[in-house]
Design an enzyme around this catalytic site. Structure first.
Site: not given
Length: 425
Positions: A255, A259, A301, A320, A373
């Site tokens: 989410a 990407k 998960d 990610d 990030c």
């Protein structure tokens, strides 16, 4: 108090700031506030948002002032209102008379007994503006607008770039677009923008950077799915993952789906988008629908593969992972207020669990692109070094000639880290 007045904007923004100081998520609080005030015109909505985000982005700027001009802190809501007013005074000193007047009006609406205190603090600040600038310059937290532990970590990891990275992280974020090659080319999108008087340019990875942010609905081609809003730094993900037609691909922690959508735009793959939060998984579905893309969306998960994996290995995995989000703090300025130094080891431990679990779902010869990030080493190059120590079958692959890519925040993109791993047979 009129809803279009600065006093009202200061009051509402102070509520958001105080909520963050109490530990609340800014985005969630902001969305709840908008739901509570559906009648707000765009001007009010924009003013409240700018005041709150700007105050939170200016982490630590008010403390040297309030510590000297107040004998003791005010009750929390009014301390927050002073912080918002101080931010406004620093950003628009030419409007000082109006700002002071409106701040006093805002506090008078609920605490008339504090009018004199607020008026005195702000007028003293206006009179002592030069001295206030020296107070801030002498305080590293106020000067760099980041927590002291954050500054120390970045300085240790990037001795040549830490100051420019911090400064970039204090600015308004850029607005970049990702072109959907299934519906348009970058040239076509740019031509449409030029016809509408919108200034934009292409970057090295194909991202389109707007000269100034705009409401996305006002951009020609958005409703038709010709492009999506996505930071330019994030757009390296699909290209460096390098998925090929026919491959099985997993986007873990997917989410809101930007990407995952990019992967599907670039190649005809069988993609599974995994997300822990059912509400956030719905956003992936909405993005796919607008862009005309198809992928399997699973709720689960990433660390507990038995709940979502069918046992068939993936050829490519985009990991990610959840992180400190220290590279995107200018978009989410509450991060600077909410994060603590002890959070970073906890994020690193969670990331390690996810990586170890996902590695077992990757086919021999397959590749996994690790992405955060974050700008902190413990979550990035340190994480990958520890992973390779645990997994002898992990081979690091270069990304544009480098074994890792750490993108620090700049005027063009946010902060991201990338590392590509191949699972040896």
């Amino acid at each position: 108090m009129p809803a279009d007045s600065l006093a009202y904007g200061l009051q509402q923004a102070a509520g958001l700031v105080q909520a963050v100081r109490d530990g609340a998520n800014l985005t969630d609080t902001w969305e709840a506030l908008q739901r509570a005030h559906p009648q707000w015109p765009d001007g009010t909505r924009g003013a409240v948002r700018d005041l709150a985000w700007g105050t939170l982005r200016d982490y630590g700027r008010a403390e040297p002032i309030l510590g000297r001009l107040l004998q003791k802190p005010l009750p929390d809501p009014y301390q927050a209102l002073l912080m918002v007013a101080i931010h406004r005074l620093e950003s628009r000193p030419e409007q000082s008379h109006t700002i002071v007047d409106q701040a006093v009006e805002a506090v008078a609406a609920t605490a008339p007994g504090l009018r004199g205190v607020v008026n005195g603090v702000l007028r003293n600040l206006v009179r002592q503006a030069d001295q206030a600038a020296r107070w801030r310059e002498a305080d590293p937290v106020a000067r760099h607008r980041h927590p002291d532990w954050w500054i120390a970590r970045l300085r240790a990891s990037w001795p040549g770039e830490w100051e420019s990275a911090l400064e970039a992280g204090n600015q308004h974020p850029p607005m970049a677009l990702r072109v959907n090659p299934r519906r348009a080319t970058a040239t076509q999108v740019l031509e449409g923008f030029a016809a509408a008087g919108i200034d934009a340019r292409a970057l090295d990875n194909g991202a389109l950077l707007l000269a100034r942010p705009r409401a996305v609905a006002q951009l020609p081609g958005f409703a038709e799915g010709r492009f999506s809003v996505q930071d330019a730094g994030a757009q390296w993900a699909g290209r460096w993952l390098g998925a090929q037609a026919g491959e099985r691909v997993l986007d873990a922690c997917a989410a809101p789906g930007g990407k995952a959508a990019q992967i599907l735009e670039l190649a005809d793959v069988a993609l599974t988008a995994l997300e822990l939060d059912p509400r956030r998984a719905r956003r992936i579905e909405e993005n796919f629908e607008r862009l005309g893309l198809r992928g399997e969306i699973r709720v689960g998960d990433a660390r507990r593969t038995a709940g979502w994996w069918d046992g068939r290995p993936f050829d490519r995995i985009l990991a990610d992972v959840p992180c400190s989000a220290s590279g995107v703090a200018r978009r989410h300025p509450d991060i600077k207020w909410l994060r603590r130094r002890e959070d970073i080891p906890r994020f690193a431990a969670q990331q390690a669990e996810i990586l170890d679990a996902l590695w077992h779902t990757l086919a021999p010869g397959g590749t996994m692109l690790y992405v955060t990030c974050s700008v902190f080493d413990e979550e990035n190059r340190g994480q990958i070094a520890r992973f390779c120590t645990r997994h002898a079958d992990a081979l690091r692959l270069p990304l544009d000639g480098r074994l890792e890519q750490q993108l620090l925040p700049t005027a063009e993109h946010d902060g991201f880290y990338y590392a590509l791993l191949r699972k040896q047979a």
